[in-house]
Design a protein around this motif. Structure first.
Motif, PDB file in Angstrom:
ATOM      1  N   ALA A 443       0.837  -1.201   0.000  1.00 26.26           N
ATOM      2  CA  ALA A 443       0.000   0.000   0.000  1.00 26.26           C
ATOM      3  C   ALA A 443       0.874   1.255   0.000  1.00 26.26           C
ATOM      4  O   ALA A 443       0.588   2.224  -0.701  1.00 26.26           O
ATOM      5  N   HIS A 444       1.960   1.231   0.768  1.00 25.16           N
ATOM      6  CA  HIS A 444       2.876   2.368   0.765  1.00 25.16           C
ATOM      7  C   HIS A 444       3.515   2.545  -0.610  1.00 25.16           C
ATOM      8  O   HIS A 444       3.686   3.675  -1.084  1.00 25.16           O
ATOM      9  N   LEU A 445       3.857   1.438  -1.251  1.00 25.63           N
ATOM     10  CA  LEU A 445       4.419   1.501  -2.606  1.00 25.63           C
ATOM     11  C   LEU A 445       3.413   2.155  -3.562  1.00 25.63           C
ATOM     12  O   LEU A 445       3.776   3.009  -4.383  1.00 25.63           O
ATOM     13  N   CYS A 446       2.146   1.768  -3.436  1.00 25.80           N
ATOM     14  CA  CYS A 446       1.108   2.340  -4.300  1.00 25.80           C
ATOM     15  C   CYS A 446       0.950   3.838  -4.068  1.00 25.80           C
ATOM     16  O   CYS A 446       0.777   4.609  -5.017  1.00 25.80           O
ATOM     17  N   VAL A 447       1.012   4.259  -2.824  1.00 26.72           N
ATOM     18  CA  VAL A 447       0.807   5.678  -2.522  1.00 26.72           C
ATOM     19  C   VAL A 447       1.946   6.523  -3.081  1.00 26.72           C
ATOM     20  O   VAL A 447       1.710   7.562  -3.707  1.00 26.72           O
ATOM     21  N   ILE A 448       3.200   6.068  -2.895  1.00 24.04           N
ATOM     22  CA  ILE A 448       4.311   6.905  -3.379  1.00 24.04           C
ATOM     23  C   ILE A 448       4.434   6.839  -4.902  1.00 24.04           C
ATOM     24  O   ILE A 448       4.953   7.762  -5.517  1.00 24.04           O
ATOM     25  N   PHE A 472       1.172  10.090   4.964  1.00 19.34           N
ATOM     26  CA  PHE A 472       1.260  10.337   3.522  1.00 19.34           C
ATOM     27  C   PHE A 472       0.330  11.492   3.123  1.00 19.34           C
ATOM     28  O   PHE A 472       0.663  12.274   2.228  1.00 19.34           O
ATOM     29  N   TYR A 473      -0.815  11.585   3.795  1.00 18.36           N
ATOM     30  CA  TYR A 473      -1.745  12.677   3.515  1.00 18.36           C
ATOM     31  C   TYR A 473      -1.128  14.018   3.904  1.00 18.36           C
ATOM     32  O   TYR A 473      -1.263  15.019   3.188  1.00 18.36           O
ATOM     33  N   GLU A 474      -0.431  14.029   5.030  1.00 21.25           N
ATOM     34  CA  GLU A 474       0.244  15.260   5.454  1.00 21.25           C
ATOM     35  C   GLU A 474       1.331  15.655   4.457  1.00 21.25           C
ATOM     36  O   GLU A 474       1.571  16.841   4.220  1.00 21.25           O
ATOM     37  N   LEU A 475       1.963  14.656   3.854  1.00 21.70           N
ATOM     38  CA  LEU A 475       3.042  14.914   2.893  1.00 21.70           C
ATOM     39  C   LEU A 475       2.491  15.409   1.553  1.00 21.70           C
ATOM     40  O   LEU A 475       3.007  16.378   0.976  1.00 21.70           O
ATOM     41  N   PRO A 477      -1.236  16.093   0.415  1.00 24.93           N
ATOM     42  CA  PRO A 477      -2.701  16.085   0.574  1.00 24.93           C
ATOM     43  C   PRO A 477      -3.452  16.111  -0.753  1.00 24.93           C
ATOM     44  O   PRO A 477      -4.557  15.574  -0.858  1.00 24.93           O
ATOM     45  N   GLU A 478      -2.834  16.692  -1.792  1.00 22.55           N
ATOM     46  CA  GLU A 478      -3.534  16.815  -3.083  1.00 22.55           C
ATOM     47  C   GLU A 478      -3.739  15.469  -3.767  1.00 22.55           C
ATOM     48  O   GLU A 478      -4.570  15.340  -4.673  1.00 22.55           O
ATOM     49  N   LYS A 479      -2.990  14.442  -3.349  1.00 19.31           N
ATOM     50  CA  LYS A 479      -3.125  13.104  -3.958  1.00 19.31           C
ATOM     51  C   LYS A 479      -4.442  12.426  -3.585  1.00 19.31           C
ATOM     52  O   LYS A 479      -4.941  11.577  -4.320  1.00 19.31           O
ATOM     53  N   PHE A 480      -4.975  12.752  -2.410  1.00 18.15           N
ATOM     54  CA  PHE A 480      -6.028  11.920  -1.827  1.00 18.15           C
ATOM     55  C   PHE A 480      -7.408  12.399  -2.245  1.00 18.15           C
ATOM     56  O   PHE A 480      -7.740  13.574  -2.136  1.00 18.15           O
ATOM     57  N   GLN A 481      -8.213  11.459  -2.732  1.00 16.67           N
ATOM     58  CA  GLN A 481      -9.532  11.756  -3.273  1.00 16.67           C
ATOM     59  C   GLN A 481     -10.556  10.753  -2.742  1.00 16.67           C
ATOM     60  O   GLN A 481     -10.196   9.740  -2.145  1.00 16.67           O
ATOM     61  N   ASN A 482     -11.813  11.057  -2.990  1.00 20.12           N
ATOM     62  CA  ASN A 482     -12.882  10.089  -2.778  1.00 20.12           C
ATOM     63  C   ASN A 482     -13.572   9.789  -4.102  1.00 20.12           C
ATOM     64  O   ASN A 482     -13.816  10.694  -4.892  1.00 20.12           O
ATOM     65  N   LYS A 483     -13.827   8.522  -4.349  1.00 17.76           N
ATOM     66  CA  LYS A 483     -14.660   8.093  -5.469  1.00 17.76           C
ATOM     67  C   LYS A 483     -15.619   7.031  -4.918  1.00 17.76           C
ATOM     68  O   LYS A 483     -15.255   5.857  -4.824  1.00 17.76           O
ATOM     69  N   THR A 484     -16.805   7.476  -4.530  1.00 16.70           N
ATOM     70  CA  THR A 484     -17.766   6.517  -3.986  1.00 16.70           C
ATOM     71  C   THR A 484     -18.121   5.480  -5.049  1.00 16.70           C
ATOM     72  O   THR A 484     -18.400   5.820  -6.189  1.00 16.70           O
ATOM     73  N   ASN A 485     -18.088   4.213  -4.645  1.00 15.13           N
ATOM     74  CA  ASN A 485     -18.414   3.125  -5.567  1.00 15.13           C
ATOM     75  C   ASN A 485     -19.820   3.287  -6.129  1.00 15.13           C
ATOM     76  O   ASN A 485     -20.634   4.044  -5.619  1.00 15.13           O
ATOM     77  N   GLY A 486     -20.089   2.539  -7.177  1.00 11.80           N
ATOM     78  CA  GLY A 486     -21.419   2.552  -7.777  1.00 11.80           C
ATOM     79  C   GLY A 486     -21.697   1.241  -8.484  1.00 11.80           C
ATOM     80  O   GLY A 486     -20.902   0.296  -8.411  1.00 11.80           O
TER      81      GLY A 486
END
Length: 859
Positions: A443-448, A472-475, A477-486
């Protein structure tokens, strides 16, 4: 099974699927007979029902081929940005009916098959489910493929063609028994093998560093054979591709290691290579660190990236040369979406190709990789996060280990520069976890390695930012999003509930099929008694049909006027099927108390347990044991039934969901990332009882919280209880009905032949329950009482077939049916306003992409 329509009924039926023209019917009949003769080499004297299914499938597939070829030609000519959805799971279900719906062929096929003296529903039932997934993650991938094709996006699904999908579940003496899912036994009419695009995938070996660069040598090669399946959009002439890889041993596999005498052994050893695509790992939300699983993950990534780069290089549009030589524009033309961490190796593999093979500068390659890849996180449960031993990587993928170490060093240097002296932060954020067994945190690999990271519901995305990836969010923040499933409304309304789709279309037209926000127009009809009656009639017909199915398959007589109370999903402690069990026992114990109202209920629970998950298997045994006692108690009669739905899968979901009155979505707040079953039930007019967890939150916002039965702790209360310390015995001592139920389970009341059978279940609930079942018991029972009260309210006055209880109503206060009717008119997929399947393409984690450039429907 429903009786076939009479000739007159068939011709007067008008639906959103359109009326079949006589020419279309004649053409289908002709094509059907031709395939029976030339493809299957049969005549009507010796053909079996399965032959008829295959003849029809090939007939329908013929209508796909021209569109499929033209779509791919169109993409080649226009050179749009392409979306590559990488997933180890695609839970597709059946394809025949979905294809007929999306091509507008269903009525023509129905009429042609009827004229041939056959029954379309019977033929549809012959098709095997393509069960190449465990649950929500794999079904989401399938829904996205349908939605992206309907949007006209140049999208590809890439995965593994498992020879054996998710196991078939048999219930023997109340216990789950697994059987292999040999879904390809009779062939698959929808796939096309593409041996000309077979690609090598390397394993093992060693790494050589030289002045000319880095080489990965002495590897073992496995070939990846692609099989393509068409993915049609809804009535727009777009047909996209799902490409699944199958492992094949090269002809010289192992032969060089044997002398002539061991030739037979060497050929038999080809299975070692081909085992890679043999079977789907049957774990949902649980990480199993087996080498074969890591091989599967690299296999799909290595083959797919070769394919992506070949397609990128060979596109002719906007490039003077016939072959692209620069990777500068790669992120402008390629979007790779990682469906959870399973395809995380895309990041080091893309780096390896760019740096070692294409000789791109390291820093430039890293920028290209980050701008190309995006990551969807599917769970916050620690046992589900992939953490691979470094030693396994060292042996299987030595070059990728070097790359990961180098990427991690760059990442930690950046963190150290921003947070000097914060050693603990470096440890928390490292891709490499130190300890007795060094591990790679995927998961860390995916985030970076991604430019965008999304959770799958707002509450889940907040948890991702605030806890799981807080540093990672503090580092970034612009990377993190929400996409609610459907969900796709084609399969989950049009296909599985045509009666409801027709009632809706009659009132508001057909645009809702591709734009669920159109359902808001139904608010104009909440006082329309005819509409309310029509909707209630459809629900009752669905219940009658499913009751007949249950009677045929389970030999249990169902009261179709009872409340159909349904919880279907993978069996897992966090989904709290045990809370449902405690309610069933509580209802049973109230049967002789005249002061307690007893609303007839048929409680149905379905789902598979991972074969190695002891507690999940015990939960299934408990459900079946409760059913054994309750269903055979003459005092209860048809007022209460408890049924375990065996072998829950996509095709069974299509039957049970339209018949549901109550949808159970009762996970501990903060544990269910999103859920999509909740949306399917709501779209089909069931009311929801649930916690404020996952996408239940957005559903409550869309439909109005007063139109759901919300109960239990919120995330903050769960966290507070964790800090305080959860003590199950406090609830056991304080709540008499809870104590009675637990004592019955413990004493063997539901397992008289083995009184200690459920010792482990009781011990877990009393001493080791991470998911706090008892803490929500009281609120749940009270909320279920409100469900009962509402169900007793009659619908509009009964007129024969439209009678029954007010199973479509919503809200919890008094008043007339029509005052509560918004449940049918406002409850819909939480993807409203987010494009297909809740996927907001304008801000998607697959990088910005203009859907208008795809020219949907112009092929």
């Amino acid at each position: 099974m429903a009786a076939p329509l009479s000739d007159g009924e068939r011709r007067k039926q008008i639906s959103v699927r359109g009326i079949a023209g006589l020419g279309d019917v004649a053409e289908v009949r002709k094509s059907f007979n031709r395939h029976l003769h030339f493809t299957l080499v049969k005549d009507r004297n010796v053909a079996t029902p399965r032959d008829y299914f295959f003849a029809l499938a090939h007939t329908v597939r013929d209508h796909l081929v021209g569109r499929w070829i033209r779509t791919q030609q169109h993409y080649y000519e226009r050179d749009p940005k392409r979306i590559y959805y990488l997933s180890l799971e695609f839970y597709m279900g059946r394809t025949l009916q979905n294809t007929m719906v999306n091509l507008g062929l269903q009525n023509a096929c129905d009429e042609a098959i009827y004229q041939l003296g056959l029954d379309l529903e019977e033929l549809e039932e012959i098709e095997e489910d393509a069960g190449l997934g465990n649950g929500g993650l794999g079904r989401l991938a399938a829904c996205f493929l349908d939605s992206m094709a309907t949007l006209g996006l140049a999208a590809y699904g890439y995965g593994i063609r498992y020879e054996f999908g998710i196991f078939n579940q048999k219930i023997v003496d109340g216990w789950q028994v697994e059987e292999a899912d040999d879904w390809l036994r009779y062939g698959n009419p929808w796939e096309k093998a593409r041996p000309e695009y077979m690609l090598p995938v390397h394993f093992y070996g060693r790494v050589e560093h030289s002045p000319e660069g880095v080489k990965w040598v002495d590897t073992q090669v496995v070939l990846a054979m692609p099989y393509d399946t068409p993915v049609p959009g809804y009535k727009n002439n777009t047909v996209n591709t799902m490409r699944l890889w199958s492992a094949k041993a090269p002809n010289d596999f192992n032969l060089q290691e044997f002398n002539v005498g061991d030739y037979i052994e060497a050929v038999l050893d080809r299975n070692l290579a081909e085992n890679i695509s043999r079977v789907l790992y049957p774990n949902d939300n649980f990480f199993e660190g087996k080498e074969l699983r890591l091989k599967q993950e690299y296999f799909v990534v290595a083959a797919t990236l070769q394919d992506i780069i070949r397609r990128f290089k060979s596109s002719k549009f906007g490039c003077q040369d016939p072959v692209r030589t620069s990777f500068e524009t790669f992120p402008d033309k390629v979007a790779i979406q990682l469906n959870d961490t399973h395809p995380a190796l895309s990041i080091p593999e893309l780096m390896r190709i760019l740096v070692d093979v294409e000789k791109v500068d390291w820093d430039k390659a890293w920028e290209i990789t980050k701008q190309t890849c995006a990551y969807t996180n599917h769970t916050v449960l620690p046992e589900a996060l992939e953490r691979w031993p470094v030693s396994m990587f060292e042996k299987l993928l030595p070059r990728h280990l070097e790359i990961i170490y180098a990427l991690n060093q760059m990442h930690l240097d950046r963190v150290a520069a921003l947070y000097p002296g914060d050693i603990d932060r470096l440890r928390r954020m490292s891709v490499i976890e130190e300890g007795d067994c060094k591990r790679i945190n995927m998961a860390h690999l995916c985030v970076i390695g991604s430019h965008a990271v999304n959770g799958v519901a707002r509450i889940h995305s907040d948890i991702v930012k605030n806890t799981v990836f807080k540093d990672f969010y503090e580092l970034d923040p612009e990377k993190f999003q929400n996409k609610t499933n459907g969900i796709t409304p084609r399969r989950w309304l049009l296909l599985c509930n045509p009666g409801l789709a027709d009632v809706i279309a009659e009132k508001i037209g057909e645009d809702f099929v591709t734009d669920l926000s159109q359902l808001k127009k139904l608010l104009d009809f909440i006082d329309d008694e005819t509409f309310i009656r029509d909707v209630a009639k459809v629900k009752q017909e669905n219940k009658l049909k499913f009751s007949a199915y249950l009677e045929e398959h389970y030999k249990v007589k169902i009261n179709p006027s009872s409340m159909f109370d349904i919880q279907v999903k993978r069996i897992h402690e966090y989904k709290r099927q045990l809370l449902n069990c405690l309610h069933a026992i509580t209802l049973y114990n109230r049967k002789s108390d005249p002061s307690k109202s007893f609303v007839p209920r048929t409680i149905m629970i379905g789902g598979k347990a991972a074969p190695g998950y002891h507690m999940a298997k015990m939960i299934i045994k408990l459900i079946t044991s409760i059913g054994e006692v309750v269903n055979n108690d003459p005092y209860v009669g048809d007022k209460l039934k408890v049924i375990f739905l065996e072998n829950y899968r996509v095709s069974l979901a299509e039957k049970v969901i339209p018949a549901a009155d109550l949808s159970q979505q009762i996970s501990t707040a903060g544990t269910e990332a999103s859920g999509t079953g909740n949306m399917k039930f709501m779209l089909n007019g069931a009311l929801t009882i649930g916690t404020m967890d996952g996408a239940n939150v957005e559903m409550a916002e869309e439909a109005g919280e007063e139109n759901l039965f919300i109960f239990g702790m919120r995330v903050e209360e769960v966290e507070a209880l964790d800090r305080q310390g959860y003590n199950a015995r406090e609830y056991y001592d304080r709540i008499p009905e809870l104590r009675q139920a637990i004592d019955q389970i413990s004493s063997g009341f539901f397992s008289p032949r083995d009184p200690g059978c459920f010792r482990d279940v009781v011990n877990m609930l009393m001493h080791h329950d991470r998911f706090k079942v008892f803490a929500d018991y009281e609120a749940y029972i009270k909320c279920q009482g409100q469900v009962d009260q509402l169900f007793m309210v009659r619908a509009v006055p009964s007129h024969g077939e439209a009678g029954g209880h007010g199973h479509g109503s919503a809200g919890r206060s008094g008043g007339s049916w029509t005052e509560r009717a918004p449940s049918y008119t406002r409850q819909h997929c939480c993807g409203v306003g987010q494009g297909e399947a809740g996927f907001d393409m304008s801000a998607a984690p697959i990088t910005a992409f203009n859907p208008e450039g795809c020219l949907a429907g112009t092929l």
